[in-house]
Design an enzyme around this catalytic site. Structure first.
Site, PDB file in Angstrom:
ATOM      1  CG  HIS A 395      -1.667   1.267   1.455  1.00  0.00           C
ATOM      2  ND1 HIS A 395      -3.019   1.388   1.201  1.00  0.00           N
ATOM      3  CD2 HIS A 395      -1.267   2.490   1.927  1.00  0.00           C
ATOM      4  CE1 HIS A 395      -3.407   2.630   1.481  1.00  0.00           C
ATOM      5  NE2 HIS A 395      -2.355   3.312   1.932  1.00  0.00           N
ATOM      6  CD  GLU A 396       1.877   3.628   3.710  1.00  0.00           C
ATOM      7  OE1 GLU A 396       2.153   4.713   3.140  1.00  0.00           O
ATOM      8  OE2 GLU A 396       0.841   3.483   4.373  1.00  0.00           O
ATOM      9  CG  HIS A 399       0.510   6.290  -0.880  1.00  0.00           C
ATOM     10  ND1 HIS A 399      -0.667   6.878  -1.286  1.00  0.00           N
ATOM     11  CD2 HIS A 399       0.234   5.677   0.310  1.00  0.00           C
ATOM     12  CE1 HIS A 399      -1.608   6.642  -0.392  1.00  0.00           C
ATOM     13  NE2 HIS A 399      -1.093   5.904   0.583  1.00  0.00           N
ATOM     14  CD  GLU A 424      -4.367   7.023   1.694  1.00  0.00           C
ATOM     15  OE1 GLU A 424      -4.081   5.848   1.973  1.00  0.00           O
ATOM     16  OE2 GLU A 424      -3.594   7.977   1.904  1.00  0.00           O
TER      17      GLU A 424
END
Length: 589
Positions: A395-396, A399, A424
């Site tokens: 997920h990070e 970004h 997100e």
């Protein structure tokens, strides 16, 4: 500011389309973002609304038949004609090349100074233009406007204060320190249609992890706006030679043999000298995590740094295969002569002391390292380490992918409430993609490990069942927080994924073979292709259109109806607008 009567032509040329009238509750999602900058300071940032046009198989451009035409000339010529602006007010900032499309990213400018938040992007395929996005400030022609809006003006292009004075103001206002990244001089369109001249400087706070790009009025010294580079989140196996040498041609350890240091990422605790050393010769990292002990014991710390190193390299490699390369602004220390800015591998601080129960990723422009911070989670005893929750690391890292590819490598183009929420959502959707192990598309739940809860850290599982997850485009009418908005977008993409896999099947080799025809391969291609196509600060609607156009570019529109049906099932039909659902699909679908 200059007087209206001496700058009427400039006022006309740069008047924006934003209204100063009261906004419906969710309307500001597409142009604004309220940021809690410090405990005592909130700044509401403004970004001119982006338009986005797609052209299917493409339209001609003015210089198409010239033998000596180039990308810069073609892009500037198209923008100036399409928006009826002088070519001298348009400049090419960056370009990106993929296997199907060439992208031009442009800025509006005045007297040679670029606008920070008035930008455009054009996609070329087979010497035709297939999409055009713009947040350029549009000419205003109504004479009544000239009478009523006498305040519209553009600031003089010569600063009244020095860069040093601007830095001092930004440090005091944002409670951080200038990080020595070279300052720039840029114009900034404001909500009242005025255009300010700003010194743009980067301010960091090592204690809190804040990292802002500050726009300081070059005449008054006031901090007018910020770009926040930081986005927050809220079983083990032995792998032999996991690196993909097509994506990482010198392997993962070309700059740090024997440690968790490499060309794509460095993982450490505390300082970048505190990496994990190999447990055996030949880059062998074998550390067995003991869940009954605190994550800070040596073996568990080494396991965390090793896992993060593996995951970030893995995301680097499979996204490289699908188009996130040096030429599209990825993260590498050495770009091997393939274009783009280098010296920007991802830095990962595991068990970072600055927080708990979270993680974050900071994405500055191409050429500065992306910064990931993974925190401990204290909702269990012993605590759990976010660096061991694979979906949170993915997920990070995502970004970084979405912030770099959207808008041409600036890190500035997912800054509105809606676009930030979509950031997100893309991150959850990428984690969802990585966790699939067969053609089945079960409900997907984020973040179960760190809180030891089967419900995970989101409000609903991502699901093809509306009774399990009721979130749709229309949910944005009442959602005001970026992670909540992101859940609606991730749920939409979960359903797009399910539709493509249902139509085309599933490939077990999708991470290393992007040439397949299976649904998960198609999904990841469209996922990344659409990022480059969409405008700065996209909306659900313009991002949907980018997916449809990406399919036209890569697959000749073969998945057009599959995509439309999936989007429409979540409210993003042809007539969707203003956060109101619509289930209409185009004729023929």
């Amino acid at each position: 500011m200059t007087k209206f009567f001496t700058s009427v032509l400039l006022a006309i040329a740069y008047a924006g389309t934003a209204s100063a009238a009261p906004w419906p509750a969710s309307s500001k999602h597409t142009t604004h973002r309220l940021r809690q900058v410090t405990r005592d300071l909130e700044i509401e940032t403004f970004h001119p609304a982006s338009t986005f046009e797609t052209f299917g198989s493409g339209v001609d451009h003015p210089l198409q038949k010239r033998a000596d035409e180039d990308l810069k000339q073609s892009a500037i010529s198209f923008v100036s004609k399409r928006l009826s602006v002088d070519p001298s007010t348009v400049n090419l900032r960056t370009q990106a090349v993929t296997d199907t499309v060439t992208h031009a990213f442009l800025t509006q400018q005045h007297e040679g100074i670029p606008f920070a938040n008035a930008v455009a992007n054009i996609a070329f395929k087979d010497n035709k233009i297939v999409s055009f996005g713009s947040s350029f400030v549009k000419p205003e022609v109504a004479m009544v406007w000239l009478i009523l809006d006498l305040s519209a003006s553009i600031a003089p292009s010569t600063p009244s204060i020095t860069v040093e004075q601007a830095i001092s103001s930004a440090e005091k206002t944002l409670q951080g320190k200038f990080n020595d990244h070279p300052a720039t001089l840029e114009f900034l369109v404001r909500e009242d249609n005025s255009v300010a001249l700003t010194h743009v400087v980067q301010i960091e706070n090592a204690e809190t992890g804040a990292w802002f790009e500050a726009f300081v009025d070059a005449h008054s010294g006031e901090v007018l706006s910020v770009t926040d580079f930081v986005a927050k989140a809220s079983g083990f196996q032995v792998l032999t030679n996991p690196q993909d040498t097509t994506a990482s041609p010198s392997g993962w350890h070309s700059t740090g043999s024997g440690t968790t240091t490499g060309n794509n990422v460095i993982t450490f605790k505390g300082s970048q000298t505190s990496t994990t050393q190999q447990s055996g010769t030949g880059d062998v990292f074998n550390f067995v995590q003991n869940p009954s002990q605190a994550p800070t014991v040596q073996a568990n710390l080494d396991a965390a740094r090793t896992n993060a190193f593996y995951l970030v390299n893995t995301v680097h490699d499979f996204t490289y295969r699908y188009g996130f390369t040096e030429r599209t602004f990825n993260f590498q220390q050495n770009n091997f002569g393939n274009g783009g800015a280098q010296n920007d591998r991802v830095t990962v601080s595991v068990q970072d002391s600055a927080g708990l129960n979270n993680a974050d990723f900071a994405t500055p422009a191409d050429g500065q390292s992306g910064r990931m911070r993974m925190f401990l989670w204290d909702e269990t005893n012993p605590e759990r380490d976010g660096a061991l929750e694979n979906d949170i690391v993915v997920h990070e890292n995502t970004h970084g992918v979405t912030n770099r590819m959207t808008g041409g490598g600036t890190g500035r183009c997912l800054q509105t409430q809606e676009a930030g929420g979509m950031g997100e959502g893309w991150s959850d959707a990428m984690a969802d993609w990585t966790e699939k192990t067969s053609s089945a598309v079960p409900d997907y739940i984020m973040g179960q490990y760190v809180i030891n809860d089967s419900g995970g850290i989101r409000s609903h599982p991502y699901s093809t069942s509306a009774s399990v997850n009721p979130l749709t485009y229309g949910s944005l009418a009442t959602l005001n927080e970026v992670h909540d908005i992101g859940e609606a977008w991730a749920n939409t993409l979960h359903n797009v994924y399910a539709a493509l896999v249902s139509a085309h099947g599933w490939s077990a080799t999708a991470r290393t073979n992007p040439n397949g025809t299976e649904g998960n391969v198609v999904h990841l291609h469209l996922f990344l292709d659409a990022l480059l196509l969409q405008p700065c600060n996209p909306t659900f609607l313009t991002a949907r259109d980018a997916w449809i156009q990406a399919d036209a570019n890569r697959y000749g529109g073969a998945n057009r109806c599959t995509l439309w049906r999936a989007f429409a099932s979540k409210g993003l039909g042809v007539n969707a607008s203003n956060h109101r659902n619509d289930a209409t699909v185009p004729s023929g679908c």
